[in-house]
Write a protein that holds these residues in place. Structure first.
Motif, short mmCIF file in Angstrom:
data_model
loop_
_atom_site.label_atom_id
_atom_site.label_comp_id
_atom_site.label_asym_id
_atom_site.label_seq_id
_atom_site.Cartn_x
_atom_site.Cartn_y
_atom_site.Cartn_z
N LEU A 18 -15.31 -32.49 7.44
CA LEU A 18 -15.27 -33.48 8.51
C LEU A 18 -13.90 -33.48 9.19
CD1 LEU A 18 -17.09 -35.63 9.75
CD2 LEU A 18 -16.07 -37.29 8.22
N ALA A 19 -12.84 -33.52 8.36
CA ALA A 19 -11.48 -33.50 8.91
C ALA A 19 -11.22 -32.18 9.64
CB ALA A 19 -10.47 -33.70 7.79
N ALA A 20 -11.69 -31.08 9.03
CA ALA A 20 -11.45 -29.77 9.64
C ALA A 20 -12.17 -29.66 10.98
CB ALA A 20 -11.91 -28.67 8.69
N ALA A 21 -13.37 -30.25 11.08
CA ALA A 21 -14.11 -30.20 12.34
C ALA A 21 -13.33 -30.88 13.45
CB ALA A 21 -15.48 -30.87 12.16
N ILE A 22 -12.75 -32.02 13.12
CA ILE A 22 -11.96 -32.75 14.13
C ILE A 22 -10.73 -31.93 14.51
CG2 ILE A 22 -10.66 -34.85 14.56
CD1 ILE A 22 -12.66 -36.21 12.58
N LEU A 23 -10.10 -31.31 13.51
CA LEU A 23 -8.93 -30.46 13.76
C LEU A 23 -9.29 -29.32 14.71
CD1 LEU A 23 -5.96 -30.20 12.69
CD2 LEU A 23 -6.84 -28.41 11.22
N CYS A 24 -10.42 -28.66 14.43
CA CYS A 24 -10.87 -27.56 15.28
C CYS A 24 -11.10 -28.01 16.70
CB CYS A 24 -12.20 -27.01 14.78
SG CYS A 24 -12.05 -25.93 13.42
N PHE A 25 -11.64 -29.22 16.82
CA PHE A 25 -11.98 -29.74 18.14
C PHE A 25 -10.71 -30.03 18.94
CE2 PHE A 25 -13.44 -33.16 20.98
CZ PHE A 25 -14.43 -32.45 21.62
N VAL A 26 -9.67 -30.55 18.24
CA VAL A 26 -8.44 -30.92 18.93
C VAL A 26 -7.60 -29.69 19.23
CG1 VAL A 26 -6.37 -32.34 18.76
CG2 VAL A 26 -8.50 -33.17 17.82
N TRP A 27 -7.52 -28.77 18.25
CA TRP A 27 -6.75 -27.53 18.47
C TRP A 27 -7.68 -26.32 18.42
CZ3 TRP A 27 -3.79 -30.91 15.07
CH2 TRP A 27 -2.64 -31.42 15.68
N PRO A 28 -8.31 -25.99 19.53
CA PRO A 28 -9.26 -24.87 19.52
C PRO A 28 -8.60 -23.55 19.11
CG PRO A 28 -9.33 -26.06 21.61
CD PRO A 28 -8.17 -26.60 20.85
N LYS A 29 -7.28 -23.43 19.32
CA LYS A 29 -6.62 -22.18 18.97
C LYS A 29 -6.68 -21.93 17.47
CE LYS A 29 -3.36 -21.28 22.65
NZ LYS A 29 -2.11 -21.77 23.20
N LEU A 30 -6.67 -23.03 16.71
CA LEU A 30 -6.67 -22.90 15.25
C LEU A 30 -8.09 -22.82 14.68
CD1 LEU A 30 -3.90 -25.44 14.23
CD2 LEU A 30 -3.74 -22.98 14.36
N ALA A 31 -9.11 -22.82 15.56
CA ALA A 31 -10.48 -23.01 15.10
C ALA A 31 -10.89 -22.01 14.02
CB ALA A 31 -11.44 -22.95 16.28
N VAL A 32 -10.67 -20.71 14.29
CA VAL A 32 -11.16 -19.70 13.35
C VAL A 32 -10.45 -19.82 12.01
CG1 VAL A 32 -11.47 -17.24 12.98
CG2 VAL A 32 -11.68 -18.17 15.28
N VAL A 33 -9.11 -19.96 12.06
CA VAL A 33 -8.35 -20.07 10.81
C VAL A 33 -8.81 -21.30 10.03
CG1 VAL A 33 -6.05 -20.25 9.83
CG2 VAL A 33 -6.40 -19.04 11.98
N THR A 34 -8.92 -22.42 10.71
CA THR A 34 -9.35 -23.64 10.04
C THR A 34 -10.72 -23.46 9.41
OG1 THR A 34 -8.28 -24.75 11.87
CG2 THR A 34 -9.46 -26.13 10.32
N GLY A 35 -11.62 -22.85 10.17
CA GLY A 35 -12.97 -22.66 9.67
C GLY A 35 -12.99 -21.84 8.40
N VAL A 36 -12.28 -20.72 8.40
CA VAL A 36 -12.31 -19.83 7.23
C VAL A 36 -11.64 -20.51 6.03
CG1 VAL A 36 -11.47 -17.64 6.33
CG2 VAL A 36 -12.37 -17.76 8.65
N VAL A 37 -10.48 -21.14 6.26
CA VAL A 37 -9.77 -21.80 5.15
C VAL A 37 -10.63 -22.92 4.57
CG1 VAL A 37 -7.79 -23.23 4.57
CG2 VAL A 37 -7.49 -21.20 5.98
N THR A 38 -11.26 -23.72 5.45
CA THR A 38 -12.10 -24.82 4.97
C THR A 38 -13.25 -24.30 4.11
OG1 THR A 38 -11.61 -25.92 7.03
CG2 THR A 38 -13.32 -26.88 5.68
N MET A 39 -13.85 -23.19 4.56
CA MET A 39 -14.97 -22.65 3.81
C MET A 39 -14.52 -22.24 2.40
SD MET A 39 -18.10 -22.38 4.55
CE MET A 39 -18.86 -22.49 2.96
N LEU A 40 -13.33 -21.61 2.32
CA LEU A 40 -12.82 -21.20 1.00
C LEU A 40 -12.53 -22.43 0.14
CD1 LEU A 40 -10.50 -18.27 2.07
CD2 LEU A 40 -12.72 -18.14 0.97
N LEU A 41 -11.92 -23.45 0.75
CA LEU A 41 -11.64 -24.67 -0.01
C LEU A 41 -12.92 -25.33 -0.49
CD1 LEU A 41 -8.74 -26.30 2.04
CD2 LEU A 41 -8.62 -25.25 -0.22
N LEU A 42 -13.96 -25.28 0.37
CA LEU A 42 -15.25 -25.88 -0.01
C LEU A 42 -15.84 -25.17 -1.23
CD1 LEU A 42 -17.34 -26.68 3.17
CD2 LEU A 42 -16.46 -28.24 1.46
#
Lengths: 483, 102
Positions: A18-42
């Protein structure tokens, strides 16, 4: 430093994406990195959750310290764990695939929605009350509709609109059932409801409404009309998650309600579900066989495989927990295999620029990894040993024969034969040369391997059954199912 | 007939009316409105049934559910309307099309 046994893994499973989704939305440049890191953390969090569940037996958490009659309760047992693990396994592959699949403009939309969907799915699998299940189901549905429409184009938009109308109709019908149950028993908590429920007309009305809404979302025949269009017109990673995870989410709710509330009352209803499941197997497989487009074939195969899940209901009363183990296993292996199939189909579509089955044109030589992924996933869908699909279907077949449901057993066997027919149809065309040879596009390695790894996992599932059944038994989710 | 029962029946009536309209109308705006009417029906039922006991104060939990439900419905309607505009631009009319691109 908090000892790892005290980390609230269950809450993290919902909060992280949920937090990562908001982060991706606010900083689209970080979207891919955030997505991959979140998936690993999950993935790590599901591991931690499994470990915690094994130690403590049952996960219960009152959000914000408010106890259940007033606040929101989280609840987890073996079945929730299986669903969470399924989400993470499929999610990892989809994340790997989507990293290369989407261009920059689409990625800005995809990653926030995908993470939001993950948060909603995890919340759904950990919910303990029927109203919360409604909210999470609606969140899942809305995120999914937006994802289907992501790429634009006439087919995708029409598919998304049809999907949205079906999903809203389903959840409102479900909510009407919730309202009736709350009025009669003054609670929405599943455990309390199970204690108070009795055999009255209101309960039957609620069962009918909630069941109809959920079956519409699960796309059980004849309520499957929206599925092929939506699943086939979406971009490949979205099709994969729709068929692998979303259909299972509403089935999970249906199964929970059935086990806790309705199994002690039902009788003929179970038989009706079994018959609908049997018709779904035949109709879905037959339609799959008739399709000329690869993605539609895979989508109709989903309609058929959902049928298998429902065939279990009339058998459950006598067979008990082991049968539900089989159903859960079938869910898991279908999720992995079907996601692999859709990802492989996406590669073939991208490679040749079309997904007409008759013009696959030596895909075996030219795109060996994806074709292998499709064939291996097909083995699991057919239910041939030693795949994961075999274990699930075998348990169902065994119960059907033992209890003398010959018709259901025959339908399951015929469904398996039809499945091998439509899979071999695809594989056969993948070996032959066709007349038109369009300029092939190159496929990134990550996308090919995402499909193959999932397919291999769906085969390996055939060897892990005892271990998975032990995990499923935590908290005894099926104990109350059989009288 | 007491008031709560009357309102509940009206709620179920609205739900059925909305369901009927959702099925028979082809125009997407009508379908979206129909879903909203169905939602209002469910909410009316929830509020009416909140008066479960003889005490003058109604049960607050269904009210909280309705508030949450309204938030969900607003979000869903917004998404549906945006999608409808896009579909209408593709199909040249605000109706679903059965024809595939190819």
């Amino acid at each position: 430093m908090v000892p790892s046994s005290e980390i609230p893994w269950g809450a993290l499973l919902i909060l992280l994406p949920l937090a990562a989704a908001i982060l991706c939305f606010v900083w689209p440049k970080l979207a891919v990195v955030t997505g991959v890191v979140t998936m690993l953390l999950l993935t790590l969090a599901v591991g931690g959750f499994a470990w915690q569940l094994q130690r403590e037996g049952l996960y219960q958490h009152a959000v914000g310290g408010w106890e259940t009659p007033l606040g929101i309760g989280l609840y987890g047992d073996g079945l929730s764990l299986l669903m969470l693990a399924m989400t993470v396994l499929v999610g990892l592959a989809i994340t790997l695939y989507a990293r290369s699949y989407f261009n920059q403009k689409q990625a800005r939309v995809f990653w926030p929605l995908w993470l939001l969907l993950l948060a909603a799915l995890n919340a759904l699998f950990l919910s303990a009350d029927i109203f919360n299940l409604y909210i999470t189901l609606e969140m899942v549905g809305l995120a999914a509709v937006a994802l289907v429409a992501l790429k634009g184009g006439r087919d995708a938009l029409n598919g998304a609109m049809r999907y949205l109308l079906a999903t809203l109709l389903g959840s409102l019908t479900y909510l009407l059932g919730v309202a009736l149950l709350y009025h009669s028993y003054g609670t929405v908590d599943l455990v309390l409801l199970a204690e108070r429920i009795d055999n009255s007309p209101v309960v039957w009305a609620a069962l009918g409404l909630m069941g109809a809404g959920l079956l519409l979302k699960t796309a059980l025949f004849p309520l499957h009309f929206w599925l092929p269009a939506a699943h086939a017109s979406a971009p490949a990673p979205i099709s994969a998650l729709l068929s692998a995870l979303l259909v299972k989410a509403s089935f999970y709710i249906f199964l929970r309600l059935w086990l806790v509330l309705f199994a002690p009352l039902g009788g003929d209803v179970a038989l009706l579900l079994g018959l609908l499941g049997a018709v779904a197997i035949l109709w879905g497989s037959w339609q799959a066989l008739r399709q000329t487009r690869l993605k539609l074939l895979v989508a109709y195969s989903t309609v058929a495989q959902i049928g298998y899940l429902f065939v279990a209901f009339p058998l459950a009363a006598a067979a008990g927990a082991m049968l539900w183990n089989g159903v859960s296993y079938l869910m898991l292996s279908h999720a992995l295999a079907k996601a692999a199939m859709f990802l492989a189909a996406g590669n073939l579509l991208l490679f040749g620029g079309h997904d007409r089955i008759a013009e696959l044109d030596r895909a075996v030589q030219r795109l060996p990894i994806s074709t292998a992924a499709f064939a291996l996933a097909g083995v699991s869908i057919m239910g041939v040993p030693p795949s994961g699909g075999f274990i699930g279907k075998w348990l169902l077949l065994e119960a059907a024969i033992e209890q003398g449901y010959w018709l259901l057993a025959a339908v399951m066997v015929v469904g398996g034969l039809l499945a091998s027919a439509y899979i071999f149809k695809v594989v056969g065309y993948a070996f032959t040369r066709s007349t038109a040879t369009p300029e092939p596009q190159s496929i990134p390695m990550g996308m090919e391997w995402a499909a193959l790894l999932l397919a291999i996992a769906s085969i390996l599932l055939g060897f892990t059954a005892p271990w998975v059944f032990a995990l499923l038994g935590i908290g005894d989710p099926f104990g109350g199912g059989a009288p | 007939m007491n008031t709560a029962l009357l309102y509940s029946l009206v709620g179920i009536g609205l739900f059925s009316l909305g369901l009927y309209a959702l099925i028979v109308h082809a125009h997407l705006l009508r379908k979206i409105l129909a879903i909203n009417v169905m939602g209002s029906g469910v909410f009316l039922l929830l509020i009416a049934l909140a008066k479960r006991t003889a005490t003058p104060l109604p049960d607050a939990v269904p009210h909280a559910m309705v508030i949450t439900g309204i938030v969900v419905t607003v979000a869903a309607t917004a998404l549906a309307l945006t999608l409808m505009v896009r579909v209408a631009m593709e199909n040249h009319r605000a109706e679903l099309s059965d024809q595939s691109q190819e």
